[in-house]
Design an enzyme around this catalytic site. Structure first.
Site, mmCIF file in Angstrom:
data_model
loop_
_atom_site.group_PDB
_atom_site.id
_atom_site.type_symbol
_atom_site.label_atom_id
_atom_site.label_comp_id
_atom_site.label_asym_id
_atom_site.label_seq_id
_atom_site.Cartn_x
_atom_site.Cartn_y
_atom_site.Cartn_z
ATOM 1 N N HIS A 1 21.210 -4.719 14.506
ATOM 2 C CA HIS A 1 20.284 -5.975 14.846
ATOM 3 C C HIS A 1 20.867 -6.011 15.789
ATOM 4 O O HIS A 1 20.538 -6.122 17.341
ATOM 5 C CB HIS A 1 20.039 -7.642 14.239
ATOM 6 C CG HIS A 1 19.018 -8.040 15.052
ATOM 7 N ND1 HIS A 1 18.147 -7.480 15.652
ATOM 8 C CD2 HIS A 1 18.231 -8.421 13.913
ATOM 9 C CE1 HIS A 1 17.217 -7.964 16.361
ATOM 10 N NE2 HIS A 1 16.255 -9.269 15.380
ATOM 11 N N ASP B 1 16.647 -3.919 18.180
ATOM 12 C CA ASP B 1 15.641 -5.191 17.963
ATOM 13 C C ASP B 1 14.662 -4.937 17.358
ATOM 14 O O ASP B 1 14.230 -3.519 16.855
ATOM 15 C CB ASP B 1 15.051 -5.795 19.074
ATOM 16 C CG ASP B 1 16.140 -6.427 19.916
ATOM 17 O OD1 ASP B 1 17.334 -6.550 19.426
ATOM 18 O OD2 ASP B 1 16.282 -6.287 21.347
#
Lengths: 453, 336
Positions: free
Chosen positions: A425, A429
């Site tokens: 992450h 995203d």
């Protein structure tokens, strides 16, 4: 001087830890850097090194108890600090010097008892057990450092075969053959990886000495400890490293592979014949779709660095292969330049090498993204651990026939395969990741009997 | 081994035979060749190396000198500068000290001093080394004393074929060469020696046995013991590479570095004292050139820092190494 030891934070996202085992008992002497307690979190078991040399005075948390990070767990009476505070430079008594110089004791060792009140009787550093300290400090020769750098091996994770447990150049080379850190993680998703099945691998030669019983990975005996071999240590370390450095996010799509399956069925005998016995599996089709999606979403073929997101030039696909005792991730280099047929041959060769324990360092290096064929034993969803230094990993789950409502509202029996993605992450995203997954799904569903291998 | 023709026939010889045969050929083939030293004429050398040379070549070319080493080398330097090919003998290396000035101050500097106008094609042969109950004045190793000197070549072959090839190279060489013959190997070591004239290049080491766990560099008698020890270790599963330097100076850096880069561990074995010995220079060179290939500290297995080996047998044994002691040193380094 007493030092209070607190529950360490074993990673960015870890908030609590369990005392798995006290390796020292109150009264035992402990060297600086010597492991004195084993702490476990949900994913990791880690030995905690003592920050000071001294005597374990008190344990504050029982084995099996879970406490928040930062909670005091033990008190150690420091020996070294007393030396510094001893302005008169009193000669240490021989008894204390001996105690300080004693080699690390097993957890139930009862000798070398230093009274808690021995503060004014210090040990000078010159009287420490240098050999023991060296082992603890992991003294690395220039050759070891160079090789470790070249092969990106963390020598702290290796079991040294040299004198005093020193990690030798050969140890690093052996570890490199297990898979360099560039392809970190030979090991993906321990416990859930059933990957391509493999024959039992020969256990690595530098196995740790057995500690009671003859329990092995192949023949685990209840109530015994299986010594950690090099492979297991490296897998463990890299799993921990990846989980602790890359915040994993997870997503899954259902893919209708009915047409793809038909295509594969149609081609497999011909392929078998043409290649002299290689099996055409779903894997090369899948890899082909993955590299095309990576081309469309280059951020998924990237890695996080402190300087920024490095977008890889090459597309090198690691294939997770589960063996009986360990996991290897050989890499198909320049996978974007290979046809499905080329991918089939390349991956078959790597899988064959892995089963015969013949993978070389080059086979394991340079991966930029990883594919895990996790469905061969029936798994329909898994949350893989990212191969360290990559942005993501996708799994092929089991293909199952299911009733599906089609676009024209009819109910049809279709072959459905779930594809799971773990992503770093920090790199991407959900927007990019789900775009990538949707693209992959579209490409897989578009593959059918009219395609060209 | 670099011999001129692989099809040549060979003779089984010991090291004394090899020296004698090579000297004989040099005397026979080149009238400029002159041998001078103590007892080289009528006595034919204490090891009978030049036996009957005087009869065949005459006292003008096989010259018995007084017990005066400075004169032996000093005269030989003059001969060499003026066009002869003298082969001077120092009866035992232990006696070479009086000639130090002639070797270091004259012979080694001749080419440089005369800006190349003069050279000094001189060979100084001398038996050296212990293990023969030679005590303080018939056992020494002198190589380190001359090692420091630019302009001087130092050879110490261990095998008969190398003795011949390197002695020929020394005789052909236009500059002074100190040729060391280990006296314990004189009759102990036998080997096939090619017939005819051939040379082995000065400055080329010989990898006698390939290995992977560690490199052992040695020369002279200890080469044979190192090989024996390496064989013992092979039986234990430890693969040792053994390099025979043959040329002490110039040093074959390439051979040493290539080996160390492969094995990552270096053990230097020599009979001479450790402090300031040949091993010190090899260690320094490897540390400079190959530090990042080293997986262990460089080790030197050499004589202790005492003035000489005693006459008493236990003292000699204590001073000298042995295949067993070398094997221990190898094991220790392999384990590191």
């Amino acid at each position: 001087m007493a030092t209070t030891i607190t529950m360490p934070q074993l990673g960015e996202t870890v908030t609590e830890g369990t005392v798995a085992q006290w390796l020292k008992k109150p009264g035992d002497s402990v060297e600086k850097y010597e492991a004195f307690v084993e702490v476990s979190t949900d994913k990791v078991n880690a030995e905690v090194p003592s920050p000071v040399t001294g005597t374990l005075r008190e344990v504050l948390v029982k084995e099996g108890e879970t406490v928040a990070t930062g909670t005091p767990i033990a008190v150690i009476d420091e020996v070294g600090a007393a030396t510094q505070s001893n302005a008169h430079g009193t000669e240490p008594t021989q008894q204390v010097a001996d105690a300080a110089a004693a080699p690390p004791k097993p957890s139930n060792g009862s000798t070398a008892h230093v009274p808690a009140a021995a503060a004014p009787a210090p040990a000078r550093p010159a009287e420490l057990d240098i050999a023991g300290l060296e082992a603890a400090l992991r003294v690395a020769s220039p050759a070891v450092r160079k090789l470790a750098r070249e092969h990106r091996i963390d020598i702290r994770a290796l079991q040294g075969s040299g004198a005093n447990g020193r990690v030798t150049a050969q140890d690093v080379l052996t570890a490199a053959q297990m898979g360099p850190a560039a392809a970190v993680g030979q090991a993906i998703a321990v416990g859930t990886n059933f990957g391509a099945t493999g024959a039992p691998a020969k256990p690595p030669t530098h196995a740790a000495p057995a500690s009671g019983g003859t329990s092995t990975y192949g023949e685990p005996i209840p109530g015994t400890t299986i010594p950690l071999n090099q492979a297991r240590r490296i897998i463990a370390q890299r799993m921990v490293e990846s989980k602790h450095t890359a915040p994993h996010a997870w997503s899954m799509v259902e893919v209708d592979v009915t047409n793809l399956w038909k295509w594969r069925q149609r081609e497999k005998d011909k392929f078998d014949h043409e290649t002299g016995g290689l099996k055409l599996t779903m894997l090369p089709f899948f890899i082909r779709a993955v590299v095309e999606s990576l081309a469309a979403f280059p951020l998924m073929n990237a890695r996080f660095t402190d300087e920024g997101i490095y977008v890889n030039k090459e597309v090198n696909i690691g294939i997770a292969i589960g063996l009986a005792t360990n996991l290897v991730v050989p890499v198909v280099k320049h996978a974007d330049q290979l046809s499905i047929k080329g991918l089939a041959v390349a991956s078959a060769q790597l899988i064959d090498k892995a089963r015969r324990n013949k993978l070389g360092v080059d086979d394991l290096a340079g991966g930029t993204f990883t594919v895990n064929n996790n469905g061969s034993n029936g798994s329909i969803a898994s949350a893989p651990i990212i191969n360290g230094g990559q942005a993501g990993i996708v799994t092929m789950e089991a293909m199952v026939k299911r009733p599906v409502v089609t676009a024209d509202d009819a109910i049809a029996i279709r072959s459905i395969m779930n594809v799971c993605l773990s992503l770093d992450h920090r790199v991407v995203d959900g927007y990019v990741a789900s775009g990538f997954l949707a693209d992959l799904k579209r490409r897989l569903e578009a593959m059918g009997p009219t395609g060209i291998l | 081994m670099a011999v001129s023709s692989p099809t040549q026939t060979t003779q089984l010889m010991n090291n004394v035979d090899a020296v004698r045969a090579t000297l004989y050929d040099a005397m026979k083939n080149d009238p400029r060749t002159v041998i001078l030293g103590e007892d080289v004429g009528a006595r034919g050398n204490v090891f009978l190396i030049t036996k009957d040379f005087s009869k065949e070549f005459g006292p003008q070319r096989v010259i018995d000198t007084p017990i005066a080493e400075a004169s032996i080398v000093g005269i030989a330097v003059g001969m060499a500068m003026e066009g002869l090919r003298p082969i001077a003998e120092i009866q035992f290396a232990d006696f070479i000290y009086p000639a130090f000035n002639q070797i270091v101050g004259e012979a080694a500097k001749t080419r440089y001093r005369s800006n190349g106008e003069y050279t000094c094609p001189l060979v100084i042969r001398t038996p050296y080394g212990g293990g023969v109950r030679g005590a303080l004045s018939h056992s020494v190793s002198i190589e380190a004393l001359f090692y420091h000197v630019p302009g001087l070549k130092i050879l110490a072959p261990a095998f008969p074929a190398d003795v011949k090839g390197l002695l020929n190279a020394a005789i052909d060489d236009p500059d002074p060469v100190l040729f060391l013959e280990h006296k314990k190997t004189y009759r102990l070591i036998k080997g096939e020696v090619p017939d005819g004239h051939y040379t082995i290049p000065i400055g080329k080491a010989n990898v006698l046995k390939e290995g992977t766990a560690l490199t052992v560099v040695s020369y002279g008698l200890y080469v044979h013991w190192a090989l024996e020890a390496a064989q013992q270790l092979a039986d234990e599963g430890i693969s040792v590479e053994v390099i025979d330097l043959r040329s002490i100076r110039p040093m074959d850096k390439t051979a040493i570095l290539q080996s160390v880069e492969k094995t990552r561990k270096l053990l230097i074995v020599h009979e001479d004292n450790k402090f300031g010995g040949i091993g010190a220079e090899i260690s320094a060179m490897v540390a400079e050139e190959a530090l990042f290939s080293l997986d262990a500290p460089i080790r030197r297995h050499c004589a202790p820092d005492v003035p000489a080996m005693g006459y008493a047998e236990p003292l000699e044994h204590e001073y000298m190494s042995s295949p067993a002691k070398i094997a221990d040193a190898m094991r220790e380094l392999a384990r590191f």
